[in-house]
Design a protein around this motif. Structure first.
Motif, PDB file in Angstrom:
ATOM      1  N   GLY A  45      11.651  -2.170  24.026  1.00 39.53           N
ATOM      2  CA  GLY A  45      12.306  -0.882  23.861  1.00 39.53           C
ATOM      3  C   GLY A  45      12.149   0.052  25.046  1.00 39.53           C
ATOM      4  O   GLY A  45      12.787   1.099  25.102  1.00 39.53           O
ATOM      5  N   ALA A  46      11.320  -0.307  26.014  1.00 39.65           N
ATOM      6  CA  ALA A  46      11.221   0.501  27.229  1.00 39.65           C
ATOM      7  C   ALA A  46      12.512   0.398  28.043  1.00 39.65           C
ATOM      8  O   ALA A  46      12.870   1.321  28.765  1.00 39.65           O
ATOM      9  N   CYS A  47      13.208  -0.726  27.899  1.00 38.91           N
ATOM     10  CA  CYS A  47      14.458  -0.938  28.634  1.00 38.91           C
ATOM     11  C   CYS A  47      15.691  -0.976  27.740  1.00 38.91           C
ATOM     12  O   CYS A  47      16.787  -0.660  28.191  1.00 38.91           O
ATOM     13  N   LEU A 107      17.119   2.878  28.242  1.00 39.89           N
ATOM     14  CA  LEU A 107      18.474   2.931  28.791  1.00 39.89           C
ATOM     15  C   LEU A 107      18.630   2.107  30.069  1.00 39.89           C
ATOM     16  O   LEU A 107      19.660   2.180  30.734  1.00 39.89           O
ATOM     17  N   VAL A 108      17.628   1.317  30.426  1.00 45.37           N
ATOM     18  CA  VAL A 108      17.695   0.503  31.642  1.00 45.37           C
ATOM     19  C   VAL A 108      18.607  -0.707  31.409  1.00 45.37           C
ATOM     20  O   VAL A 108      19.515  -0.984  32.177  1.00 45.37           O
ATOM     21  N   GLY A 109      18.330  -1.440  30.329  1.00 49.83           N
ATOM     22  CA  GLY A 109      19.160  -2.590  29.965  1.00 49.83           C
ATOM     23  C   GLY A 109      20.168  -2.180  28.911  1.00 49.83           C
ATOM     24  O   GLY A 109      20.147  -1.044  28.431  1.00 49.83           O
ATOM     25  N   THR A 114      17.505 -11.252  38.000  1.00 52.50           N
ATOM     26  CA  THR A 114      17.810 -10.273  36.964  1.00 52.50           C
ATOM     27  C   THR A 114      16.666  -9.265  36.872  1.00 52.50           C
ATOM     28  O   THR A 114      15.516  -9.589  37.181  1.00 52.50           O
ATOM     29  N   VAL A 115      16.991  -8.051  36.466  1.00 49.08           N
ATOM     30  CA  VAL A 115      15.927  -7.061  36.331  1.00 49.08           C
ATOM     31  C   VAL A 115      15.106  -7.286  35.066  1.00 49.08           C
ATOM     32  O   VAL A 115      14.043  -6.688  34.920  1.00 49.08           O
TER      33      VAL A 115
END
Length: 121
Positions: free
Chosen positions: A44-46, A58-60, A97-98
């Motif tokens: 959930g951090a990304c 909101l990164v991924g 990939t990030v």
């Protein structure tokens, strides 16, 4: 009116149970454990993940509806084996990939995939 609301609530619960049963059959994982694993691995951090506390990254991409998507990571057909592979070894699927390799165990990946397959549109 109350009967209609009660009926709709029961129908929604039955559909959710069907989604969990189908997800379990597809992945041999457990959706409830998958929800906890998503939190534990920090997904959930990304990613925004519906139903997972604190998963509003909101990164991924948002993972809402991922159980209904045709492709994973824009390149893999959405199948249980591919989802489990992507969760465990994203760099082997899309080098550079990030999405990091978080050393997710096979069992945890099955559980995470089971939860993600309950997220249908």
């Amino acid at each position: 009116m109350k009967r209609v609301i009660v009926f709709l609530a029961i129908a929604a619960l039955a559909c959710h149970r069907d989604d969990e049963k189908t997800a379990r059959e597809l992945t041999r994982g457990d959706a409830a454990r998958g929800n906890a694993a998503i939190s534990r691995y920090g997904c959930g951090a990304c990613h925004e993940v519906k139903g997972v506390d604190g998963a509003n990254g909101l990164v991924g991409p948002s993972l809402d509806g991922i159980g209904s998507r045709t492709y994973l990571a824009g390149r893999l057909p959405n199948s249980p084996d591919n989802m489990i592979r992507w969760i465990r070894e994203p760099q082997s699927v899309a080098n550079g990939t990030v999405m990091p390799n978080l050393n997710v165990t096979e069992d945890d990946a099955r559980d995470i995939a089971a939860y993600l397959y309950t997220l249908r549109q």
